[in-house]
Design a protein around this motif. Structure first.
Motif, PDB file in Angstrom:
ATOM      1  N   PRO A  42       0.811  -1.226   0.000  1.00 20.02           N
ATOM      2  CA  PRO A  42       0.000   0.000   0.000  1.00 20.02           C
ATOM      3  C   PRO A  42       0.838   1.267   0.000  1.00 20.02           C
ATOM      4  CG  PRO A  42      -0.814  -1.586   1.622  1.00 20.02           C
ATOM      5  CD  PRO A  42       0.506  -2.102   1.143  1.00 20.02           C
ATOM      6  N   ALA A  43       2.072   1.203   0.517  1.00 17.79           N
ATOM      7  CA  ALA A  43       2.921   2.395   0.593  1.00 17.79           C
ATOM      8  C   ALA A  43       3.255   2.951  -0.784  1.00 17.79           C
ATOM      9  CB  ALA A  43       4.207   2.077   1.355  1.00 17.79           C
ATOM     10  N   LEU A  44       3.120   2.145  -1.840  1.00 15.75           N
ATOM     11  CA  LEU A  44       3.422   2.625  -3.190  1.00 15.75           C
ATOM     12  C   LEU A  44       2.313   3.516  -3.749  1.00 15.75           C
ATOM     13  CD1 LEU A  44       4.788  -0.644  -4.870  1.00 15.75           C
ATOM     14  CD2 LEU A  44       6.121   1.370  -4.218  1.00 15.75           C
ATOM     15  N   ALA A  45       1.123   3.427  -3.181  1.00 13.18           N
ATOM     16  CA  ALA A  45      -0.031   4.118  -3.744  1.00 13.18           C
ATOM     17  C   ALA A  45       0.022   5.614  -3.454  1.00 13.18           C
ATOM     18  CB  ALA A  45      -1.323   3.528  -3.181  1.00 13.18           C
ATOM     19  N   ASN A  46      -0.413   6.396  -4.432  1.00 14.40           N
ATOM     20  CA  ASN A  46      -0.596   7.834  -4.269  1.00 14.40           C
ATOM     21  C   ASN A  46      -1.630   8.300  -5.286  1.00 14.40           C
ATOM     22  OD1 ASN A  46       0.811   8.336  -6.794  1.00 14.40           O
ATOM     23  ND2 ASN A  46       2.743   8.029  -5.667  1.00 14.40           N
ATOM     24  N   ASP A  47      -1.709   9.586  -5.536  1.00 17.61           N
ATOM     25  CA  ASP A  47      -2.755  10.079  -6.425  1.00 17.61           C
ATOM     26  C   ASP A  47      -2.547   9.675  -7.882  1.00 17.61           C
ATOM     27  OD1 ASP A  47      -0.504  11.674  -6.642  1.00 17.61           O
ATOM     28  OD2 ASP A  47      -1.620  13.537  -6.944  1.00 17.61           O
ATOM     29  N   ARG A  48      -1.346   9.178  -8.234  1.00 21.71           N
ATOM     30  CA  ARG A  48      -1.082   8.751  -9.614  1.00 21.71           C
ATOM     31  C   ARG A  48      -0.795   7.252  -9.720  1.00 21.71           C
ATOM     32  NH1 ARG A  48       3.378  12.411 -12.284  1.00 21.71           N
ATOM     33  NH2 ARG A  48       2.395  11.702 -14.209  1.00 21.71           N
ATOM     34  N   VAL A  49      -0.665   6.583  -8.590  1.00 23.40           N
ATOM     35  CA  VAL A  49      -0.314   5.163  -8.578  1.00 23.40           C
ATOM     36  C   VAL A  49      -1.340   4.393  -7.760  1.00 23.40           C
ATOM     37  CG1 VAL A  49       1.423   3.434  -7.992  1.00 23.40           C
ATOM     38  CG2 VAL A  49       2.150   5.696  -8.786  1.00 23.40           C
ATOM     39  N   ALA A  50      -1.988   3.422  -8.398  1.00 25.60           N
ATOM     40  CA  ALA A  50      -2.902   2.518  -7.703  1.00 25.60           C
ATOM     41  C   ALA A  50      -2.211   1.174  -7.509  1.00 25.60           C
ATOM     42  CB  ALA A  50      -4.187   2.347  -8.499  1.00 25.60           C
ATOM     43  N   VAL A  51      -2.535   0.510  -6.417  1.00 31.08           N
ATOM     44  CA  VAL A  51      -1.942  -0.786  -6.100  1.00 31.08           C
ATOM     45  C   VAL A  51      -3.064  -1.794  -5.920  1.00 31.08           C
ATOM     46  CG1 VAL A  51      -0.574  -2.065  -4.415  1.00 31.08           C
ATOM     47  CG2 VAL A  51       0.076   0.273  -5.013  1.00 31.08           C
TER      48      VAL A  51
END
Length: 301
Positions: free
Chosen positions: A49-58
């Motif tokens: 989950p730490a990879l997720a942000n407003d441009r990256v979904a996991v």
């Protein structure tokens, strides 16, 4: 250009956290004016989950375990105009996405684009280019064209969902799934190609598929069954037959190796993979040694 299509990038991953971050960074670092997002699909691994942000979904692979199911999970998660692929150990180089979108927009009806690659083997890099602005179905039958690599693919999403079709999840071990996909695409329209090395592709023993010889053989038989036009193209058929011979040689099935080598020579006596396959079958050299020799020069079997 005043309107740039939205692009979603599918990054399938399996237990490669360090190169994964490099791959993600290379996509986010693209100088692309339109909307760009990534979906990282964790296949047979716990999502981070730490990879997720407003441009990256996991997300987790919700379909068939393996690369094909992971790619399809990503495609169906996205709602963008275009879909691109980037393997978790590869890297997009500067200008890749913009150049491909511009090339597709210059060709009405285009559905699928590729580009040249830079093969990185043990730190040594070799440029592999197609030498043309488009790649046809006939050319992909004659030669697998290693530079038409999955990490270069950019496709209209509606073509994947309603025309070309999704990645086939029945192919053994998800081997050659990218070749199958691009062959189906090229039947409809030539593949738009930006003939510059815009993706770095890493080769080596770290590949999840580097030594799976039985699966490689099974997937080649699958390709012959599902693309019967391969057997009508003598140079293309000889290449596949020689690859089968090499795979069986590595499996120490000498009889099968010799039979497929003979079929390769009957189709094209110039087929250059046959001597390698027969040398491995005879025990003169190991399959691994042959691959190291070829990979170090930017070529595969």
């Amino acid at each position: 250009m005043t309107a740039w299509p939205s692009v979603g990038v599918v990054v399938p991953t399996h237990n490669r956290p360090v190169p994964l971050r490099t791959a993600i960074g290379s996509v986010l670092g693209q100088d692309y004016p339109g909307p760009l997002r990534i979906v990282v699909v964790f296949d047979r691994a716990e999502p981070e989950p730490a990879l997720a942000n407003d441009r990256v979904a996991v997300v987790a692979n919700a379909r068939t375990p393996g690369l094909a199911g992971a790619r399809n999970t990503g495609i169906l998660t996205l709602d963008t105009d275009l879909v691109a692929f980037c393997d978790d150990d590869d890297e997009w180089l500067a200008g890749k996405l913009r150049a491909q979108v511009e090339a597709m927009r210059d060709r009405p009806g285009a559905e699928f684009a590729s580009c040249g690659i830079l093969v990185n083997y043990a730190g040594n890099c070799h440029t592999r280019l197609a030498g043309r602005a488009e790649v046809t179905h006939a050319e992909l039958l004659r030669s697998r064209m290693v530079m038409v690599h999955s990490s270069t693919y950019l496709v209209r999403r509606d073509a994947l969902t309603t025309g070309i079709g999704l990645v086939d999840e029945t192919i053994p071990g998800s081997q050659n799934e990218d070749w199958d996909l691009v062959l189906r695409a090229a039947r409809r329209h030539p593949i738009v190609n930006v003939d510059k090395p815009l993706v770095q592709v890493v080769w080596g023993t770290a590949s999840h598929y580097a030594r799976q010889w039985e699966t490689k053989a099974d997937s080649l038989h699958w390709m012959l069954e599902h693309h019967p036009e391969l057997t009508d193209c003598r140079p293309g058929a000889a290449r596949v037959y020689a690859q089968l011979s090499f795979a069986y040689a590595c499996l120490r099935q000498r009889g099968d190796a010799c039979r497929w080598a003979w079929r390769a020579l009957c189709s094209n006596w110039h087929e250059r993979r046959v001597p390698f396959a027969l040398a491995v079958a005879a025990g003169v050299v190991s399959g691994d040694a042959v691959l190291r020799h070829l990979n170090a020069r930017g070529h595969g079997i």
